[in-house]
Design an enzyme around this catalytic site. Structure first.
Site, short mmCIF file in Angstrom:
data_model
loop_
_atom_site.label_atom_id
_atom_site.label_comp_id
_atom_site.label_asym_id
_atom_site.label_seq_id
_atom_site.Cartn_x
_atom_site.Cartn_y
_atom_site.Cartn_z
N HIS A 4 0.03 3.85 7.91
CA HIS A 4 -0.97 4.53 7.07
C HIS A 4 -0.88 4.08 5.62
O HIS A 4 0.21 4.00 5.05
CB HIS A 4 -0.77 6.05 7.16
CG HIS A 4 -1.69 6.83 6.28
ND1 HIS A 4 -1.24 7.82 5.43
CD2 HIS A 4 -3.03 6.76 6.12
CE1 HIS A 4 -2.27 8.33 4.79
NE2 HIS A 4 -3.37 7.71 5.19
N HIS B 21 0.77 -1.24 0.00
CA HIS B 21 0.00 0.00 0.00
C HIS B 21 0.80 1.30 0.00
O HIS B 21 0.22 2.37 -0.08
CB HIS B 21 -0.97 0.01 1.19
CG HIS B 21 -0.30 -0.08 2.54
ND1 HIS B 21 -0.97 0.12 3.72
CD2 HIS B 21 0.99 -0.37 2.90
CE1 HIS B 21 -0.15 -0.03 4.74
NE2 HIS B 21 1.04 -0.33 4.26
N HIS B 22 2.12 1.22 0.11
CA HIS B 22 2.92 2.46 0.17
C HIS B 22 3.45 2.94 -1.18
O HIS B 22 3.81 4.12 -1.33
CB HIS B 22 4.12 2.27 1.11
CG HIS B 22 3.76 2.11 2.55
ND1 HIS B 22 2.97 3.00 3.23
CD2 HIS B 22 4.10 1.13 3.44
CE1 HIS B 22 2.83 2.59 4.48
NE2 HIS B 22 3.51 1.45 4.63
N ALA B 23 3.55 2.08 -2.16
CA ALA B 23 4.17 2.46 -3.43
C ALA B 23 3.38 3.57 -4.12
O ALA B 23 2.14 3.54 -4.16
CB ALA B 23 4.28 1.25 -4.35
N ASP C 96 -0.82 5.25 2.70
CA ASP C 96 -0.66 6.52 2.00
C ASP C 96 -0.71 6.41 0.49
O ASP C 96 -1.28 7.28 -0.20
CB ASP C 96 0.63 7.22 2.43
CG ASP C 96 1.87 6.35 2.26
OD1 ASP C 96 1.73 5.10 2.13
OD2 ASP C 96 2.99 6.89 2.26
#
Length: 447
Positions: free
Chosen positions: A236, A196-198, A238
């Site tokens: 998070h 989920h961060h990429a 993000d």
């Protein structure tokens, strides 16, 4: 009847364990424990050779970024890795006692052998775009390029990175084929997904490709207009939030720790005034009771109000008691119960469950196996095969040796004692009151 689909195999797991933060074991332990409990026979479809091509990845990620992470020059061995094959050796010892070879069960004894299988398992022309020259200098004088694309520090370049990216994203996107707008309810799973961060042009937080954003884009192209994304990771979500920040039809909801200096430093409440962004910033020491209250009072009402056709749940396990972060104290059973409660609200629609963070591989294998068996029990009526007995032992299988130091006990991390610390829960009644006030004010501002 709910259709169940999963992407999982020894092949997929060995590729996903190339990811440095997986400690050469997380994905393989998860897959092997799922197999030990014989869950795959209850799935309507098991996807074993996932793959997606560069043009599909480019529907979200920039071409320049993909030219670097899919650089064909990275599909090679540059260092001798003594740790990566260890689980294969353990499996080989176990299987040889019954006259079976690990190769016959799908295990590869070296990264090079795994790459050869990867090439033979997918059409040769699909790899052509990855080998057209090199985006990196031959003399390795490319620090500025790597920094620009986030490929340093927590996201270093590693051997066979292109194979990993094609496979981990392919595993999530392969679920798309089973999520037809015209068909009945479906639960689709990829415990290796949830990156989920990429960002569009940058790797971040151990995430080199955002399979979640690509999945949501694919769902929208298939005709699904209203989608909810729920993130239980300690960190998070993000990358997903940024991708759909101003979308009215894609709701993003992230439950995460938000304290000074904690990665990624985003996810406070201010973005909640923007369309369908829901951030639930929490503090150190979160426990099952507190998270269950948040699910009842904030998460489920918010998702019900959005009324999605598809809900995607990122089931990151780095908030579990026993994880290396040691910030939250959720239990496997507690988090599973909350996830099942949310799934039950939408079991007659489409539900996608993805993995995420989790830095104790033996703990994660227990979590995803228990969650899978409980999903099958709740939605298909399959009898529960893991008891709640404190002395419940992990089923014998080819990697059972790994759990020896924990006395083979399934609930090793669940009971108070030397292996479970009681943390001070900073999410007090006063903090809950503050959250309720913020969400009430946010809801009023959207009217």
């Amino acid at each position: 009847m709910v259709k169940f689909v999963i992407s999982s195999s020894v092949y997929q797991a060995q590729i996903c364990d190339l990811l440095p933060c997986n400690d050469n074991s997380k994905s393989q332990l998860v897959h092997s424990l799922l197999a030990a409990y014989d869950v795959f026979k209850h799935f309507d479809k098991v996807i074993r050779i996932p793959y997606t091509n560069k043009s599909t990845l480019a529907k979200f990620h920039s071409k320049a970024f993909l030219d670097v992470v899919l650089d064909g020059a990275l599909d090679r061995d540059t260092i001798e890795d003594e740790d990566w094959p260890q689980l294969t050796l353990i499996a080989d010892r176990y299987l040889s006692n019954s006259g079976t070879s690990c190769e016959s069960m799908g295990w590869c004894k070296s990264k090079r052998d795994l790459h050869r299988r990867y090439l033979s398992s997918t059409c040769s022309n699909t790899h052509e775009s990855d080998t057209q020259g090199s985006a990196l200098d031959e003399d390795n004088n490319n620090r500025s390029t790597l920094e620009y694309y986030g490929l340093v520090d927590d996201c270093p370049i590693f051997d066979y990175l292109p194979m990993y990216v094609h496979t981990v994203a392919g595993a999530t996107l392969s679920l798309l084929q089973e999520l037809s707008y015209d068909e009945g309810p479906t639960i689709a799973i990829n415990w290796d997904g949830g990156r989920h961060h990429a960002m569009k042009s940058k790797a971040s937080g151990f995430c080199y490709v955002n399979d979640i954003v690509l999945l949501i884009q694919g769902l929208r192209r298939k005709g699904f207009s209203k989608i909810s994304y729920l993130d239980f990771d300690l960190h998070h979500g993000d990358g997903v939030e940024n991708a759909f920040l101003y979308s009215k039809n894609v709701q993003t909801c992230s439950v995460h720790m938000f304290e000074p200096g904690f990665f990624p430093g985003t996810g406070d409440h201010k973005n909640c005034k923007l369309n369908n962004v829901i951030n639930i910033p929490l503090l150190h020491g979160l426990d099952d009771k507190s998270l269950n209250r948040i699910a009842d009072e904030i998460i489920m009402p918010s998702i019900r109000a959005h009324d999605p056709e598809v809900i995607i749940i990122q089931c990151g396990g780095d908030g579990l008691c026993g994880d290396k972060y040691g910030e939250w104290q959720l239990s496997i059973r507690g988090l599973t119960t909350i996830i099942l409660k949310i799934v039950s609200l939408f079991r007659y629609r489409k539900v996608v469950l993805l993995g995420g963070g989790g830095y104790n591989p033996k703990l994660q294998s227990r979590f995803y196996t228990y969650l899978t068996t409980e999903l099958l029990h709740a939605c298909k009526g399959i009898p529960s095969c893991i008891s709640n007995d404190e002395d419940e032992l992990i089923k014998d299988h080819e990697l059972i040796e790994v759990y020896e130091g924990e006395n083979y006990k399934y609930w090793h991390y669940e009971y108070p004692g030397i292996h479970r610390k009681s943390l001070l829960n900073d999410n007090t009644e006063a903090y809950f009151s503050k959250l309720r006030h913020l969400f009430a004010a946010g809801a009023a501002s959207k009217v």
